[in-house]
Design a protein around this motif. Structure first.
Motif, PDB file in Angstrom:
ATOM      1  N   SER A 241      -2.137  12.752   2.775  1.00 19.33           N
ATOM      2  CA  SER A 241      -1.101  13.711   2.396  1.00 19.33           C
ATOM      3  C   SER A 241      -0.909  13.775   0.879  1.00 19.33           C
ATOM      4  N   LYS A 242      -1.278  12.689   0.190  1.00 17.27           N
ATOM      5  CA  LYS A 242      -1.129  12.634  -1.266  1.00 17.27           C
ATOM      6  C   LYS A 242      -2.444  12.932  -1.991  1.00 17.27           C
ATOM      7  N   GLY A 243      -3.516  13.175  -1.231  1.00 11.65           N
ATOM      8  CA  GLY A 243      -4.815  13.407  -1.846  1.00 11.65           C
ATOM      9  C   GLY A 243      -5.380  12.158  -2.492  1.00 11.65           C
ATOM     10  N   LEU A 244      -5.083  10.986  -1.923  1.00  3.90           N
ATOM     11  CA  LEU A 244      -5.496   9.708  -2.488  1.00  3.90           C
ATOM     12  C   LEU A 244      -6.409   8.957  -1.520  1.00  3.90           C
ATOM     13  N   ILE A 245      -6.996   7.891  -2.019  1.00  2.43           N
ATOM     14  CA  ILE A 245      -7.870   7.051  -1.207  1.00  2.43           C
ATOM     15  C   ILE A 245      -7.152   5.752  -0.856  1.00  2.43           C
ATOM     16  N   ALA A 246      -7.170   5.398   0.429  1.00  2.00           N
ATOM     17  CA  ALA A 246      -6.754   4.082   0.907  1.00  2.00           C
ATOM     18  C   ALA A 246      -7.952   3.500   1.636  1.00  2.00           C
ATOM     19  N   MET A 247      -8.375   2.314   1.251  1.00  2.00           N
ATOM     20  CA  MET A 247      -9.619   1.771   1.800  1.00  2.00           C
ATOM     21  C   MET A 247      -9.533   0.260   1.965  1.00  2.00           C
ATOM     22  N   ALA A 248     -10.240  -0.255   2.950  1.00  3.09           N
ATOM     23  CA  ALA A 248     -10.321  -1.703   3.167  1.00  3.09           C
ATOM     24  C   ALA A 248     -11.401  -2.303   2.279  1.00  3.09           C
ATOM     25  N   ASN A 249     -11.132  -3.483   1.767  1.00  5.41           N
ATOM     26  CA  ASN A 249     -12.102  -4.179   0.912  1.00  5.41           C
ATOM     27  C   ASN A 249     -13.094  -4.969   1.771  1.00  5.41           C
ATOM     28  N   GLN A 250     -14.005  -4.274   2.396  1.00  5.68           N
ATOM     29  CA  GLN A 250     -15.025  -4.945   3.207  1.00  5.68           C
ATOM     30  C   GLN A 250     -16.212  -5.312   2.305  1.00  5.68           C
TER      31      GLN A 250
ATOM     32  N   ALA B  59       0.829  -1.203   0.000  1.00  6.24           N
ATOM     33  CA  ALA B  59       0.000   0.000   0.000  1.00  6.24           C
ATOM     34  C   ALA B  59       0.867   1.258   0.000  1.00  6.24           C
ATOM     35  N   THR B  60       1.919   1.242   0.788  1.00  8.55           N
ATOM     36  CA  THR B  60       2.824   2.401   0.844  1.00  8.55           C
ATOM     37  C   THR B  60       3.481   2.643  -0.505  1.00  8.55           C
ATOM     38  N   ALA B  61       3.958   1.576  -1.149  1.00 11.49           N
ATOM     39  CA  ALA B  61       4.596   1.731  -2.461  1.00 11.49           C
ATOM     40  C   ALA B  61       3.628   2.286  -3.487  1.00 11.49           C
ATOM     41  N   ALA B  62       2.393   1.815  -3.474  1.00 10.03           N
ATOM     42  CA  ALA B  62       1.405   2.294  -4.440  1.00 10.03           C
ATOM     43  C   ALA B  62       1.057   3.756  -4.192  1.00 10.03           C
ATOM     44  N   LEU B  63       0.839   4.120  -2.942  1.00 12.24           N
ATOM     45  CA  LEU B  63       0.495   5.502  -2.611  1.00 12.24           C
ATOM     46  C   LEU B  63       1.633   6.453  -2.960  1.00 12.24           C
ATOM     47  N   GLU B  64       2.860   6.034  -2.696  1.00 15.48           N
ATOM     48  CA  GLU B  64       4.009   6.886  -3.018  1.00 15.48           C
ATOM     49  C   GLU B  64       4.157   7.089  -4.521  1.00 15.48           C
ATOM     50  N   ASN B  65       3.548   6.209  -5.301  1.00 21.48           N
ATOM     51  CA  ASN B  65       3.556   6.358  -6.757  1.00 21.48           C
ATOM     52  C   ASN B  65       2.213   6.864  -7.272  1.00 21.48           C
ATOM     53  N   ASN B  66       1.466   7.531  -6.385  1.00 23.64           N
ATOM     54  CA  ASN B  66       0.243   8.250  -6.742  1.00 23.64           C
ATOM     55  C   ASN B  66      -0.884   7.335  -7.235  1.00 23.64           C
ATOM     56  N   LYS B  67      -0.989   6.159  -6.630  1.00 17.82           N
ATOM     57  CA  LYS B  67      -2.093   5.250  -6.919  1.00 17.82           C
ATOM     58  C   LYS B  67      -3.015   5.166  -5.697  1.00 17.82           C
ATOM     59  N   HIS B  68      -4.321   5.155  -5.938  1.00 16.10           N
ATOM     60  CA  HIS B  68      -5.252   4.824  -4.876  1.00 16.10           C
ATOM     61  C   HIS B  68      -5.064   3.345  -4.525  1.00 16.10           C
ATOM     62  N   VAL B  69      -5.460   2.948  -3.305  1.00 17.79           N
ATOM     63  CA  VAL B  69      -5.305   1.547  -2.924  1.00 17.79           C
ATOM     64  C   VAL B  69      -6.579   1.006  -2.280  1.00 17.79           C
ATOM     65  N   LEU B  70      -6.888  -0.227  -2.649  1.00 14.72           N
ATOM     66  CA  LEU B  70      -7.947  -1.010  -2.013  1.00 14.72           C
ATOM     67  C   LEU B  70      -7.261  -2.234  -1.422  1.00 14.72           C
ATOM     68  N   VAL B  71      -7.372  -2.411  -0.106  1.00 16.66           N
ATOM     69  CA  VAL B  71      -6.593  -3.429   0.594  1.00 16.66           C
ATOM     70  C   VAL B  71      -7.526  -4.468   1.208  1.00 16.66           C
ATOM     71  N   GLU B  72      -7.221  -5.746   0.949  1.00 14.05           N
ATOM     72  CA  GLU B  72      -8.021  -6.812   1.549  1.00 14.05           C
ATOM     73  C   GLU B  72      -8.005  -6.695   3.068  1.00 14.05           C
ATOM     74  N   LYS B  73      -9.071  -7.214   3.685  1.00 17.43           N
ATOM     75  CA  LYS B  73      -9.128  -7.208   5.135  1.00 17.43           C
ATOM     76  C   LYS B  73      -8.392  -8.430   5.681  1.00 17.43           C
ATOM     77  N   PRO B  74      -7.844  -8.303   6.877  1.00 17.78           N
ATOM     78  CA  PRO B  74      -7.747  -7.071   7.654  1.00 17.78           C
ATOM     79  C   PRO B  74      -6.805  -6.078   6.984  1.00 17.78           C
ATOM     80  N   PHE B  75      -7.133  -4.810   7.088  1.00 18.52           N
ATOM     81  CA  PHE B  75      -6.435  -3.762   6.354  1.00 18.52           C
ATOM     82  C   PHE B  75      -4.940  -3.730   6.666  1.00 18.52           C
TER      83      PHE B  75
END
Length: 343
Positions: A116-125, A84-100
């Motif tokens: 801080s990057k104006g992006l979305i990080a979210m859990a795939n619930q 998730a960190t690598a994707a966000l640092e490269n300006n990608k939104h992330v959807l992360v399987e649970k548990p987040f």
């Protein structure tokens, strides 16, 4: 159109992501990343099931592709934060399987980076869109049961052979789904009572889960066990005007010889929910409640709207943190073999 990349190609991707994404004309799976060691161990023949998707072992190919807007992380929880960190640092939104994330601290770090990057990080619930849970929500929102006194939610198996010393995982692997369902509907609980343990090896596993959540006058119980032989309702609800029960809607069958296909046909009437209540005029009603259809792609549609149209995230950061706190506290109790109340 939104191009996405998926990291991982296991059970979750094959059975809970790709079959539902296949129906979304506004979302294109451009890449699937697999580690080389996974391709060697698991083989590559099943990559041919999706000829339009580019399979790669080079993560940078995805991270440097400006067409990719969203990276979906479907790996073991201990690698979620890194990907998730690598994707966000490269300006990608992330959807992360649970548990987040493994811990609340790490989850907050990911959320802060995304903000801080104006992006979305979210859990795939995605299990918020199970047909049986959507049916439950329909009944609760109808108001026919009046004030809700009690809800029981079960996620059980009969797999005593699975139980081994040191085999922790039911909380984070199974109960996380039903805990999130309760939190998504009622919000943050006022209090929680935990009974998380192993029936066979106290302090060495978490094969028995019985957690009571209190929301004002309402108690919601999440139960998960590996020692349940007879099927009973997935949801049982009692209110001051009536009761409702619903058996599990189950899940699609896996197809070992090709891509999984899922049915969006209505569930047979013999598995509809049963509702019995007394209305405001004192008249008794007994009804069958048609089941809603399971569609995990709805979460993707809502996320697409959040990304493209600055809409609200379908799973909030606060909900993710609430669920992770329950998981952390429950696991600590299982390891100590004690019963506590906290939140």
């Amino acid at each position: 159109m939104m191009n996405i990349a998926i990291i991982g190609y296991g059970n979750a991707v094959l059975n809970y992501h790709l079959p539902y994404l296949d129906r979304r004309g506004n979302i294109n799976v451009k890449y699937i990343f697999r580690r080389e060691e996974d391709r060697v161990r698991e083989g590559t023949d099943h990559e041919s099931w999706y000829p339009s998707i580019q399979f790669t072992t080079d993560l940078n190919e995805i991270l440097q592709d400006r067409e990719v807007e969203l990276v979906v992380i479907c790996t073991h929880v201990d690698s979620h934060v890194g990907y998730a960190t690598a994707a966000l640092e490269n300006n990608k939104h992330v959807l992360v399987e649970k548990p987040f994330a493994p811990t609340i601290e790490e989850a907050n770090q990911v959320f802060e980076l995304a903000k801080s990057k104006g992006l979305i990080a979210m859990a795939n619930q995605n299990r918020r869109f199970d047909g049986d849970f959507q049916t439950l929500k329909k009944v609760l929102e109808s108001g026919k049961l009046g004030n809700i006194v009690e809800i029981q939610s079960h996620y059980d198996y009969f797999m005593p052979h699975y139980i081994k010393k040191g085999n922790f995982g039911m909380l984070y692997g199974l109960a996380v789904h039903t805990i999130d369902q309760i939190v998504s509907f009622f919000g943050t609980p006022d209090d929680i009572h935990y009974d998380v343990r192993s029936v066979f090896y106290p302090g060495e596993a978490d094969d028995y889960i019985d957690i009571d959540f209190y929301f004002g006058r309402t108690k919601a119980t999440v139960k998960c066990s590996m020692s349940v032989k007879l099927e009973h309702p997935k949801f049982t609800v009692h209110g001051d005007k009536g009761s409702f029960i619903k058996y599990s809607s189950g899940h699609q069958k896996k197809n070992p010889n090709g891509p999984t296909s899922v049915s969006f046909e209505p569930e047979p009437e013999d598995n509809w929910g049963r509702l019995s209540y007394v209305d405001d005029h004192g008249v008794e009603h007994n009804e069958k409640v048609p089941s809603e259809v399971t569609d995990y792609g709805i979460l993707y549609e809502k996320l697409y709207h959040a990304i493209k149209n600055d809409g609200e995230k379908p799973v909030s950061d606060e909900e993710v943190i609430t669920v992770l706190k329950v998981l952390e506290d429950g696991l600590a109790i299982a390891k100590s073999a004690k019963l506590i109340s906290t939140f």
